[in-house]
Design a protein around this motif. Structure first.
Motif, PDB file in Angstrom:
ATOM      1  N   ARG A  73       0.833  -1.214   0.000  1.00 27.08           N
ATOM      2  CA  ARG A  73       0.000   0.000   0.000  1.00 27.08           C
ATOM      3  C   ARG A  73       0.862   1.256   0.000  1.00 27.08           C
ATOM      4  O   ARG A  73       0.552   2.241  -0.674  1.00 27.08           O
ATOM      5  CB  ARG A  73      -0.916  -0.007   1.224  1.00 27.08           C
ATOM      6  CG  ARG A  73      -1.927  -1.139   1.244  1.00 27.08           C
ATOM      7  CD  ARG A  73      -2.648  -1.188   2.573  1.00 27.08           C
ATOM      8  NE  ARG A  73      -3.595  -2.295   2.630  1.00 27.08           N
ATOM      9  CZ  ARG A  73      -4.229  -2.673   3.740  1.00 27.08           C
ATOM     10  NH1 ARG A  73      -4.034  -2.006   4.869  1.00 27.08           N
ATOM     11  NH2 ARG A  73      -5.065  -3.698   3.701  1.00 27.08           N
ATOM     12  N   ARG A  74       1.959   1.208   0.725  1.00 26.25           N
ATOM     13  CA  ARG A  74       2.845   2.374   0.796  1.00 26.25           C
ATOM     14  C   ARG A  74       3.530   2.635  -0.536  1.00 26.25           C
ATOM     15  O   ARG A  74       3.707   3.786  -0.940  1.00 26.25           O
ATOM     16  CB  ARG A  74       3.881   2.140   1.888  1.00 26.25           C
ATOM     17  CG  ARG A  74       4.797   3.319   2.137  1.00 26.25           C
ATOM     18  CD  ARG A  74       5.758   3.003   3.251  1.00 26.25           C
ATOM     19  NE  ARG A  74       6.755   4.055   3.411  1.00 26.25           N
ATOM     20  CZ  ARG A  74       7.792   3.977   4.231  1.00 26.25           C
ATOM     21  NH1 ARG A  74       7.959   2.885   4.966  1.00 26.25           N
ATOM     22  NH2 ARG A  74       8.652   4.969   4.317  1.00 26.25           N
ATOM     23  N   ILE A  75       3.926   1.571  -1.233  1.00 23.45           N
ATOM     24  CA  ILE A  75       4.573   1.745  -2.539  1.00 23.45           C
ATOM     25  C   ILE A  75       3.605   2.385  -3.524  1.00 23.45           C
ATOM     26  O   ILE A  75       3.979   3.280  -4.295  1.00 23.45           O
ATOM     27  CB  ILE A  75       5.077   0.388  -3.069  1.00 23.45           C
ATOM     28  CG1 ILE A  75       6.244  -0.108  -2.221  1.00 23.45           C
ATOM     29  CG2 ILE A  75       5.517   0.512  -4.519  1.00 23.45           C
ATOM     30  CD1 ILE A  75       6.763  -1.472  -2.631  1.00 23.45           C
ATOM     31  N   VAL A  76       2.361   1.945  -3.522  1.00 18.87           N
ATOM     32  CA  VAL A  76       1.360   2.524  -4.420  1.00 18.87           C
ATOM     33  C   VAL A  76       1.117   3.987  -4.076  1.00 18.87           C
ATOM     34  O   VAL A  76       0.944   4.834  -4.973  1.00 18.87           O
ATOM     35  CB  VAL A  76       0.052   1.714  -4.348  1.00 18.87           C
ATOM     36  CG1 VAL A  76      -1.054   2.400  -5.158  1.00 18.87           C
ATOM     37  CG2 VAL A  76       0.275   0.300  -4.859  1.00 18.87           C
ATOM     38  N   ALA A  77       1.108   4.321  -2.792  1.00 23.74           N
ATOM     39  CA  ALA A  77       0.825   5.697  -2.372  1.00 23.74           C
ATOM     40  C   ALA A  77       2.018   6.620  -2.587  1.00 23.74           C
ATOM     41  O   ALA A  77       1.850   7.784  -2.981  1.00 23.74           O
ATOM     42  CB  ALA A  77       0.410   5.714  -0.902  1.00 23.74           C
ATOM     43  N   MET A  78       3.244   6.131  -2.347  1.00 22.63           N
ATOM     44  CA  MET A  78       4.446   6.972  -2.459  1.00 22.63           C
ATOM     45  C   MET A  78       5.530   6.238  -3.235  1.00 22.63           C
ATOM     46  O   MET A  78       6.537   5.806  -2.659  1.00 22.63           O
ATOM     47  CB  MET A  78       4.940   7.359  -1.058  1.00 22.63           C
ATOM     48  CG  MET A  78       3.962   8.213  -0.277  1.00 22.63           C
ATOM     49  SD  MET A  78       4.532   8.568   1.420  1.00 22.63           S
ATOM     50  CE  MET A  78       4.352   6.935   2.149  1.00 22.63           C
ATOM     51  N   PRO A  79       5.360   6.043  -4.522  1.00 22.39           N
ATOM     52  CA  PRO A  79       6.334   5.269  -5.302  1.00 22.39           C
ATOM     53  C   PRO A  79       7.697   5.938  -5.427  1.00 22.39           C
ATOM     54  O   PRO A  79       8.701   5.268  -5.662  1.00 22.39           O
ATOM     55  CB  PRO A  79       5.658   5.145  -6.667  1.00 22.39           C
ATOM     56  CG  PRO A  79       4.725   6.305  -6.743  1.00 22.39           C
ATOM     57  CD  PRO A  79       4.244   6.523  -5.342  1.00 22.39           C
ATOM     58  N   GLN A  80       7.751   7.256  -5.255  1.00 19.38           N
ATOM     59  CA  GLN A  80       9.014   7.971  -5.414  1.00 19.38           C
ATOM     60  C   GLN A  80      10.022   7.632  -4.323  1.00 19.38           C
ATOM     61  O   GLN A  80      11.217   7.896  -4.474  1.00 19.38           O
ATOM     62  CB  GLN A  80       8.767   9.489  -5.440  1.00 19.38           C
ATOM     63  CG  GLN A  80       8.270  10.091  -4.137  1.00 19.38           C
ATOM     64  CD  GLN A  80       6.769   9.922  -3.919  1.00 19.38           C
ATOM     65  OE1 GLN A  80       6.088   9.317  -4.763  1.00 19.38           O
ATOM     66  NE2 GLN A  80       6.270  10.464  -2.832  1.00 19.38           N
ATOM     67  N   GLN A  81       9.573   7.060  -3.219  1.00 16.69           N
ATOM     68  CA  GLN A  81      10.475   6.710  -2.123  1.00 16.69           C
ATOM     69  C   GLN A  81      11.228   5.399  -2.375  1.00 16.69           C
ATOM     70  O   GLN A  81      12.143   5.076  -1.623  1.00 16.69           O
ATOM     71  CB  GLN A  81       9.692   6.598  -0.811  1.00 16.69           C
ATOM     72  CG  GLN A  81       9.106   7.909  -0.324  1.00 16.69           C
ATOM     73  CD  GLN A  81       8.447   7.769   1.028  1.00 16.69           C
ATOM     74  OE1 GLN A  81       8.400   6.678   1.601  1.00 16.69           O
ATOM     75  NE2 GLN A  81       7.915   8.871   1.554  1.00 16.69           N
ATOM     76  N   PHE A  82      10.875   4.686  -3.425  1.00 14.19           N
ATOM     77  CA  PHE A  82      11.462   3.373  -3.671  1.00 14.19           C
ATOM     78  C   PHE A  82      12.161   3.391  -5.028  1.00 14.19           C
ATOM     79  O   PHE A  82      11.520   3.364  -6.082  1.00 14.19           O
ATOM     80  CB  PHE A  82      10.375   2.291  -3.625  1.00 14.19           C
ATOM     81  CG  PHE A  82       9.626   2.252  -2.323  1.00 14.19           C
ATOM     82  CD1 PHE A  82      10.089   1.487  -1.262  1.00 14.19           C
ATOM     83  CD2 PHE A  82       8.476   3.012  -2.148  1.00 14.19           C
ATOM     84  CE1 PHE A  82       9.408   1.464  -0.061  1.00 14.19           C
ATOM     85  CE2 PHE A  82       7.788   2.990  -0.945  1.00 14.19           C
ATOM     86  CZ  PHE A  82       8.263   2.226   0.101  1.00 14.19           C
TER      87      PHE A  82
END
Length: 315
Positions: free
Chosen positions: A119-128
């Protein structure tokens, strides 16, 4: 079940079809999460990565070579994730495979840390940026969950300590409950140490991106702190266990003391009664008050024994 996280034209896309890998490049794929895969799903991922993802049997082996290994093309890492249950905990093996900047994970059960991370990757993909940053986030969330488990066990230990101080239900079942909590504490500590070893081995690899050095260093510090807390909790449980055993022994000693006192008190009257119960002529046997004198003598011997016990502070 498979979940593929990849970038296309700068956008993050999530696919649940293994056939999607046939038109993707390795550099585009961020993370491939495989949950209880079928044979075709695993075979497709193996072909895409160019390496064979380790099986569950391999992931569950305890040898260091099986827990972490490295080739010219890939890094293979295995660890266990702790699953809390109603009474005890269970270990679930998870395999991590790094090929370039892509991470592939293989597991057989749903895990909270993986679900939250998706869920976090979908919400904030720029962090990965790559699979290593995904792995760092998995470890970070896993350490937080381990910290929550240690906090809950600490509260349970405090509750047991209060029950001991109040002497509530101090019995064998109480001792078994403490023993089960000890087992859970050892499992948590073993699980945390396994993460520490895994991250330490990964940081020694040449493929490991140095920009994550500070992040993994913080995770290792958190793990060290959790190990110290787990060790302290285990020491408290040992102290509580010794206290419970001591209290049970004291109760048993009190019972034995009562039986011993009753036996000693009855010995002199029994001696007098036995002596005058012999079928031979004895002094005062022809007197009408003989039975009262014997009864008084018996009571006197009991009082004398009680006096001696109290004077010796044995009561």
């Amino acid at each position: 079940m498979i979940a593929i996280f990849y970038r296309l034209n700068g956008n993050l896309i999530v696919s649940q079809s293994e056939t999607e890998l046939s038109r993707l490049k390795m550099d585009d794929v961020l993370w491939i999460d495989i949950l209880s895969p079928s044979g075709d799903e695993k075979h497709t991922v193996d072909e895409f990565l160019g390496v064979e993802i380790q099986s569950r049997a391999k992931a569950e082996e305890i040898e260091s070579s099986s827990r972490f290994s490295e080739t010219d093309k890939a890094i293979f890492a295995n660890t266990n994730f702790l699953m809390p249950g109603p009474e005890d905990y269970s270990m679930e093996a998870v395999s991590f495979t790094f090929v370039g900047g892509c991470l592939a994970t293989l597991r057989d059960v749903p895990l909270r840390s993986f679900t939250e991370l998706q869920r976090r990757i979908v919400a904030m993909p720029q962090q990965f940026r790559n699979g290593y940053s995904v792995f760092a986030s998995i470890m970070d969330q896993r350490v937080d969950l381990d910290a929550d488990m240690i906090e809950l066990m600490t509260k349970e230990i405090s509750q047991y300590s209060k029950r001991i101080n109040q002497q509530e239900d101090i019995n064998e079942d109480f001792l078994l409950d403490i023993n089960q909590l000890q087992e859970n504490t050892m499992l948590v500590r073993e699980n945390i140490v396994d993460k520490q070893r895994l991250i330490s081995n990964l940081m020694k690899s040449d493929k490991y991106p140095q920009e994550l050095q500070a992040r993994f260093a913080v995770i290792l510090q958190d793990i060290t702190s959790l190990i110290n807390h787990a060790n302290f909790g285990f020491e408290r449980l040992e102290y509580l266990q010794d206290t419970v055993v001591g209290l049970i022994n004291l109760d048993q000693n009190k019972i034995m003391k009562i039986f011993t006192l009753v036996s000693v008190l009855l010995m002199p009257p029994t001696l007098v009664a036995s002596f005058y119960g012999m079928n031979v002529p004895l002094p005062f046997m022809d007197k009408w008050w003989a039975w009262m004198a014997l009864l008084g003598l018996m009571l006197l011997t009991v009082a004398a024994v009680l006096f001696i016990f109290r004077k010796k502070k044995m009561l």
